[in-house]
Design an enzyme around this catalytic site. Structure first.
Site, PDB file in Angstrom:
ATOM      1  N   TYR A 176       0.814  -1.218   0.000  1.00  0.00           N
ATOM      2  CA  TYR A 176       0.000   0.000   0.000  1.00  0.00           C
ATOM      3  C   TYR A 176       0.850   1.273   0.000  1.00  0.00           C
ATOM      4  CZ  TYR A 176      -4.891  -1.431   0.269  1.00  0.00           C
ATOM      5  OH  TYR A 176      -6.153  -1.895  -0.022  1.00  0.00           O
ATOM      6  N   LYS A 224       5.716 -13.842   6.215  1.00  0.00           N
ATOM      7  CA  LYS A 224       6.442 -14.693   5.267  1.00  0.00           C
ATOM      8  C   LYS A 224       7.940 -14.510   5.542  1.00  0.00           C
ATOM      9  CE  LYS A 224       6.618 -17.374   1.631  1.00  0.00           C
ATOM     10  NZ  LYS A 224       6.330 -18.813   1.785  1.00  0.00           N
ATOM     11  N   ASP A 229       1.702 -18.874   4.124  1.00  0.00           N
ATOM     12  CA  ASP A 229       1.100 -19.942   3.309  1.00  0.00           C
ATOM     13  C   ASP A 229       0.519 -21.038   4.199  1.00  0.00           C
ATOM     14  OD1 ASP A 229       3.839 -19.848   3.742  1.00  0.00           O
ATOM     15  OD2 ASP A 229       4.312 -21.350   2.242  1.00  0.00           O
ATOM     16  N   ASP A 270      -4.594  -8.992   2.920  1.00  0.00           N
ATOM     17  CA  ASP A 270      -5.540  -8.773   1.833  1.00  0.00           C
ATOM     18  C   ASP A 270      -6.043 -10.120   1.321  1.00  0.00           C
ATOM     19  OD1 ASP A 270      -6.949  -7.459  -0.081  1.00  0.00           O
ATOM     20  OD2 ASP A 270      -5.251  -6.996  -1.364  1.00  0.00           O
TER      21      ASP A 270
END
Ligand code: NAP
Length: 453
Positions: A190, A258, A312, A336
């Protein structure tokens, strides 16, 4: 009635105040709102009906005093041509602190102009839109939603995701899903720091990274995006998520990242999250490692469990063992994806609510778009905006009214009196218009055998 430019502040309401980090809410708070584009006005009419009814039924002497502000199509109509987000609207949300909004058209393609009635994207500016004949055409602009979040520093996008009994959904045990996602709202992708392939700027960044910084970028014809994640941004987001979990007696907060691949952004997000918890919530939080090393795997009473998961793996976990998760704190992009996947898992975005929250300012919003093909047909599901309104009531501390909204919505769904989107997936359901669905929700608030809210 005080006039702020084109915005009229009602004389029968009072401003919400912000003292010592807390909202001070009068019995008649002024709430800025805009219905939004496309189906927004239909959704707003039903939502206002439900929210006003819930407050009237829950309290004597309290009411929401609505103040219309302008953005998107209504801004074009009230202000100079091409103004889609007037400064007065930003000022009103900042000053009155708690607001609600419908969906807004956001151009996505490379076209130069956009029709705000039907979202058509156009290469030239015609007198009228060739698709819907509207005169409300404006030059392409960046997302008003993103601008609102950034200009008001609404740094947390908060999405509670739960299943409502009777809503058709693709998983076997949707009742196990009850998770609130806190997604960072101002940085990561963003921040919008991107360089287009083939431009001199992109070439410069490429040269700097490969020659000066010694980084390997596989191909020189790459577009390049920069992903900033800061300690400041992470700490305030994780603080809000932990505080929410403590206030609502939730069992755990999970930091999603991540960090196995992106150590200095996503990995740092995790580390800064633990650091913040250690510094500010030490006596109330137990980390997963401490849970096993010191407490034999059993969370001590009254404590909040803080854990982390790779992004994930989180997608798998939410499908397979959702009841082990309660509050998630995520950077922008992962949040998101997760928010929409989670909403789909329990029956879709049509009824998923959301809020953008900063320090002392919050805007509640429908999470779906303007669905322009259904505009003015009194047809779409207002559930997302209505449940966002319930979040607003909860944010004000008006929990009883929020519970009534949820009770009414649950009741209407269980009675199988629903809008087209749910009706087409339910056996034996009755299809209602948007306005009728709003009225059905209000009627269900008084049901004798209520479903627990
Ligand atoms: P959309 O407006 O969310 O609509 C996509 C489809 O989702 C609709 O055709 C409809 O499906 C279903 N849907 C959406 N809202 C619904 C509701 N309230 N009740 C029942 N079904 C609903 O997405 P879009 O067509 O991609 O986007 C249209 C415009 O909205 C674009 O300009 C986009 O940028 C903007 N947008 C704004 C926001 C926001 O303001 N927060 C968010 C997303 C998109 P069926 O036709 O299958 O029934």
């Amino acid at each position: 009635m005080a006039q702020h430019g084109k915005i009229a502040a009602p004389a029968d309401g009072k401003k919400i105040d912000w003292r010592a980090g807390k909202l001070v809410v009068p019995d008649n708070p002024i709430i800025p709102f805009f219905p939004g584009d496309g189906t927004g006005p239909d959704l707003w009419r039903a939502s206002k009906l439900v929210l006003d009814a819930a407050v009237a039924k829950a309290y004597r002497g309290r009411r929401l005093v609505w103040m219309e502000v302008f953005a998107g199509l209504t801004a074009l109509k009230h202000y100079d041509k091409d103004t889609v987000l007037p400064q007065e609207t930003l000022d009103a949300f900042r000053e009155f602190r708690v607001g609600i909004k419908g969906p807004l058209t956001t151009p996505v393609g490379q076209f130069k102009f956009v029709c705000l009635e039907c979202a058509a994207e156009l290469p030239e500016r015609p007198e009228r839109c060739p698709k819907c004949s509207s005169e409300w055409i404006t030059p392409r602009f960046r997302s008003v939603n993103v601008a609102l979040r950034q200009k008001l520093d609404l740094y947390a996008c908060v999405r509670p995701v739960r299943w409502f009994d009777g809503v058709p959904c693709p998983v076997k045990a949707p009742e196990k899903f009850n998770i609130v996602i806190f997604r960072e709202n101002t940085e990561d992708i963003y921040a919008g720091v991107e360089f287009e392939q083939g431009t001199p700027e992109c070439r410069k960044v490429y040269e700097f990274l490969t020659k000066t910084m010694g980084k390997h970028i596989p191909f020189p014809d790459s577009g390049i995006g920069i992903k900033p994640i800061s300690r400041t941004g992470t700490r305030r987001l994780v603080r809000m998520a932990i505080q929410y979990a403590l206030d609502h007696k939730k069992p755990s907060v999970t930091i999603v990242h991540k960090g196995n691949i992106q150590k200095f952004t996503e990995g740092a997000f995790r580390d800064w999250g633990y650091e913040l918890a250690e510094e500010e919530f030490r006596d109330r939080v137990v980390t997963e490692r401490e849970l096993w090393e010191r407490h034999g795997g059993k969370l001590p009473a009254g404590k909040l469990l803080l854990k982390d998961r790779i992004a994930d793996q989180t997608f798998q976990q939410l499908l397979l063992r959702p009841d082990e998760y309660s509050v998630l704190a995520t950077p922008n992009l992962n949040g998101d994806y997760l928010s929409d996947a989670a909403a789909a898992q329990v029956g879709g975005l049509g009824i998923a609510p959301g809020a953008n929250i900063g320090d002392g300012v919050a805007i509640f919003e429908a999470t779906h778009g303007t669905a322009p093909k259904y505009a003015n047909k009194d047809m779409v599901n207002p559930g997302s905006l209505i449940l966002s309104g319930a979040m607003l009531l909860e944010h004000l501390g008006w929990q009883e009214a929020a519970d009534l909204v949820v009770k009414g919505l649950k009741g209407a769904i269980q009675a199988k009196t629903v809008t087209y989107d749910l009706e087409r997936q339910m056996q034996g359901a009755k299809k209602l218009k948007t306005s009728e669905f709003g009225a059905a929700i209000v009627a269900q608030m008084d049901a004798k055998s209520p479903v627990a809210a």
